[in-house]
Design an enzyme around this catalytic site. Structure first.
Site, PDB file in Angstrom:
ATOM      1  N   ARG A 121      93.307 197.889  84.626  1.00 54.00           N
ATOM      2  CA  ARG A 121      94.777 197.902  84.559  1.00 54.00           C
ATOM      3  C   ARG A 121      95.431 196.998  85.608  1.00 54.00           C
ATOM      4  O   ARG A 121      96.579 197.198  85.994  1.00 54.00           O
ATOM      5  CB  ARG A 121      95.327 199.321  84.673  1.00 54.00           C
ATOM      6  N   LYS A 143     102.282 182.927  83.608  1.00 52.64           N
ATOM      7  CA  LYS A 143     102.004 183.074  82.168  1.00 52.64           C
ATOM      8  C   LYS A 143     100.491 183.072  81.983  1.00 52.64           C
ATOM      9  O   LYS A 143      99.817 182.117  82.384  1.00 52.64           O
ATOM     10  CB  LYS A 143     102.616 181.927  81.371  1.00 52.64           C
ATOM     11  N   GLU A 185     103.982 166.307  81.722  1.00 49.04           N
ATOM     12  CA  GLU A 185     104.679 167.478  82.292  1.00 49.04           C
ATOM     13  C   GLU A 185     105.407 167.084  83.582  1.00 49.04           C
ATOM     14  O   GLU A 185     106.474 167.609  83.884  1.00 49.04           O
ATOM     15  CB  GLU A 185     103.702 168.628  82.562  1.00 49.04           C
ATOM     16  N   LYS A 227     109.252 174.228  89.668  1.00 45.32           N
ATOM     17  CA  LYS A 227     108.792 175.366  88.864  1.00 45.32           C
ATOM     18  C   LYS A 227     109.016 176.674  89.623  1.00 45.32           C
ATOM     19  O   LYS A 227     109.433 177.677  89.033  1.00 45.32           O
ATOM     20  CB  LYS A 227     107.324 175.195  88.472  1.00 45.32           C
ATOM     21  N   GLU A 237     111.397 184.343  81.287  1.00 44.65           N
ATOM     22  CA  GLU A 237     111.918 183.402  80.307  1.00 44.65           C
ATOM     23  C   GLU A 237     113.039 183.984  79.448  1.00 44.65           C
ATOM     24  O   GLU A 237     113.039 183.854  78.218  1.00 44.65           O
ATOM     25  CB  GLU A 237     110.769 182.887  79.425  1.00 44.65           C
ATOM     26  N   ARG A 241     114.310 179.712  82.488  1.00 46.95           N
ATOM     27  CA  ARG A 241     112.923 179.241  82.384  1.00 46.95           C
ATOM     28  C   ARG A 241     112.679 178.477  81.080  1.00 46.95           C
ATOM     29  O   ARG A 241     111.758 177.682  80.977  1.00 46.95           O
ATOM     30  CB  ARG A 241     111.951 180.436  82.509  1.00 46.95           C
ATOM     31  N   ASN A 245     110.552 174.251  78.608  1.00 47.45           N
ATOM     32  CA  ASN A 245     110.039 173.913  77.276  1.00 47.45           C
ATOM     33  C   ASN A 245     110.629 172.609  76.748  1.00 47.45           C
ATOM     34  O   ASN A 245     110.504 172.304  75.561  1.00 47.45           O
ATOM     35  CB  ASN A 245     110.339 175.055  76.296  1.00 47.45           C
ATOM     36  N   HIS A 248     108.832 170.565  74.203  1.00 43.79           N
ATOM     37  CA  HIS A 248     107.733 171.395  73.690  1.00 43.79           C
ATOM     38  C   HIS A 248     107.941 171.873  72.254  1.00 43.79           C
ATOM     39  O   HIS A 248     106.970 172.117  71.551  1.00 43.79           O
ATOM     40  CB  HIS A 248     107.501 172.603  74.607  1.00 43.79           C
TER      41      HIS A 248
HETATM   42  N1  GLY Z   1     104.854 176.133  80.836  1.00 42.74           N
HETATM   43  C1  GLY Z   1     106.132 176.703  80.740  1.00 42.74           C
HETATM   44  C2  GLY Z   1     106.331 177.900  81.606  1.00 42.74           C
HETATM   45  O1  GLY Z   1     105.487 178.201  82.428  1.00 42.74           O
HETATM   46  O2  GLY Z   1     107.301 178.574  81.470  1.00 42.74           O
END
Ligand code: GLY
Length: 359
Positions: A121, A143, A185, A227, A237, A241, A245, A248
């Site tokens: 967990r 992510k 990127e 970032k 997101e 955030r 994208n 993308h």
């Molecule tokens: N690669 C996009 C993000 O991490 O939100």
């Protein structure tokens, strides 16, 4: 050495960036006191290439650590790999006081992060990204996840690492195609957030392509700082955030249409050029600025025209299957100036058709 903090309150963490950092990770980790024992997860290739150096650094600093591997490649990014690795952890007797270290590119980071999120967990994990793409994007922000036959990254979790170690010197070993993959990127960050960085990338193109480590370190640090700021403001997101994208939505459609034979970064490059055109068509971005973005992408050796075999109705249909599509309407991140973007699903079908050469 540069240290950037991802400001997520009790889950805040450091990104440590320095060329030649790898041999010193053990000593730094020993001081951080994250776990009593570590399992390093790497694909078979990275395990051979960098594994011995990292293990020597960990053991040299008195950090208890073992290395486990899985077969190299995106094909490994599925639930079966996670299950196999979880069994290995259980057989090693790993418990909640222990932690994982993801050593490798995006696939390794995504698998290992997800494994850390669900093993017992949740146990801590540390990222050591070894590709440019992973250093500037996937290793930061939490992510994690795997692919299922129905789509990429459809199963996963937001789960933040405890720290990220980035050694720009490992980029010297990176195949050319992998460097380009990450550079798309890198350009993305400049267009969405930082006009000065866009100029920096234009000015330092030769040094970057020649892999001048001091310049690469600066590039990676600026991307991570952007970032970190975006993720700290919107971890899950919900809003800001989504600017990450940029390029993308269309990029993913072309990537999917190519059955993933087209590298992610190359597809994102094509997507960035295409959305600049959408923004020009919508009247919110100057044509000359769009040309500058297109030129920079081309100058880095990335393609700028969607290949004829993917400029069609079938590719456009993939926009609807993108997991970020809400209610069947894809959203686009559109520039209004270099360094500034808006998020919208209000784009004329006719403009989108133009991108995919369909009517
Ligand atoms: N690669 C996009 C993000 O991490 O939100």
């Amino acid at each position: 050495m540069k240290t950037i903090q991802v400001g997520l309150n009790e889950r805040a963490y450091d990104i440590i960036i320095e060329k030649g950092l790898l041999p010193r990770i053990g000593a730094d980790l020993a001081e951080r006191n994250i776990a009593k024992r570590y399992v390093v997860v790497a694909d078979s290739h990275v395990a051979e290439l960098i594994g011995p150096q990292l293990m020597a650094s960990l053991h040299g600093a008195g950090v208890a650590a073992e290395l486990i591997t899985f077969p190299r490649g995106e094909e490994s990014k599925h639930l079966a790999t996670v299950a196999e690795l979880a069994s290995k952890l259980a057989r090693l007797g790993l418990d909640r006081k222990d932690a994982l270290i993801a050593l490798g590119g995006g696939v390794t980071g995504d698998i290992t992060g997800f494994l850390a999120a669900i093993y017992m967990r949740g146990i801590p994990f540390v990222q050591i990204p070894t590709t440019l793409l992973a250093q500037v994007d996937s290793s930061v922000g939490g992510k994690t996840g795997v692919d299922i036959p129905e789509g990429k990254n459809l199963v996963g979790a937001f789960y933040q690492p405890r720290c990220v170690y980035i050694d720009s010197a490992v980029l010297l070993e990176l195949p050319e195609a992998e460097l380009l993959n990450g550079l798309a990127e890198v350009i993305k960050y400049s267009v969405i957030y930082d006009a000065d960085f866009f100029e920096f990338l234009a000015k330092n193109r030769e040094a970057i392509l020649a892999r001048d480590l001091a310049v690469l370190e600066e590039v990676v640090a600026r991307c991570c700082a952007i970032k970190a700021e975006v993720v700290a403001a919107d971890e899950r997101e919900a809003d800001l955030r989504r600017i990450l994208n940029f390029g993308h939505t269309i990029g993913h459609a072309v990537e999917a249409a190519s059955d993933y034979t087209l590298a992610h970064g190359l597809a994102v490059g094509l997507g960035m050029v295409a959305v600049c055109e959408l923004a020009v068509g919508k009247g919110i971005f100057a044509k000359e600025e769009a040309n500058r973005v297109r030129q920079l992408i081309a100058d880095y050796g990335l393609p700028v025209e969607i290949p004829a075999e993917f400029a069609n109705e079938q590719t456009k249909a993939f926009l609807k299957t993108d997991k970020k599509t809400v209610g069947g309407r894809p959203f686009f991140v559109l520039p209004t100036a270099i360094g500034k973007v808006v998020i919208t699903d209000d784009v004329d079908e006719a403009l989108v058709n133009k991108v995919f050469c369909c009517s």
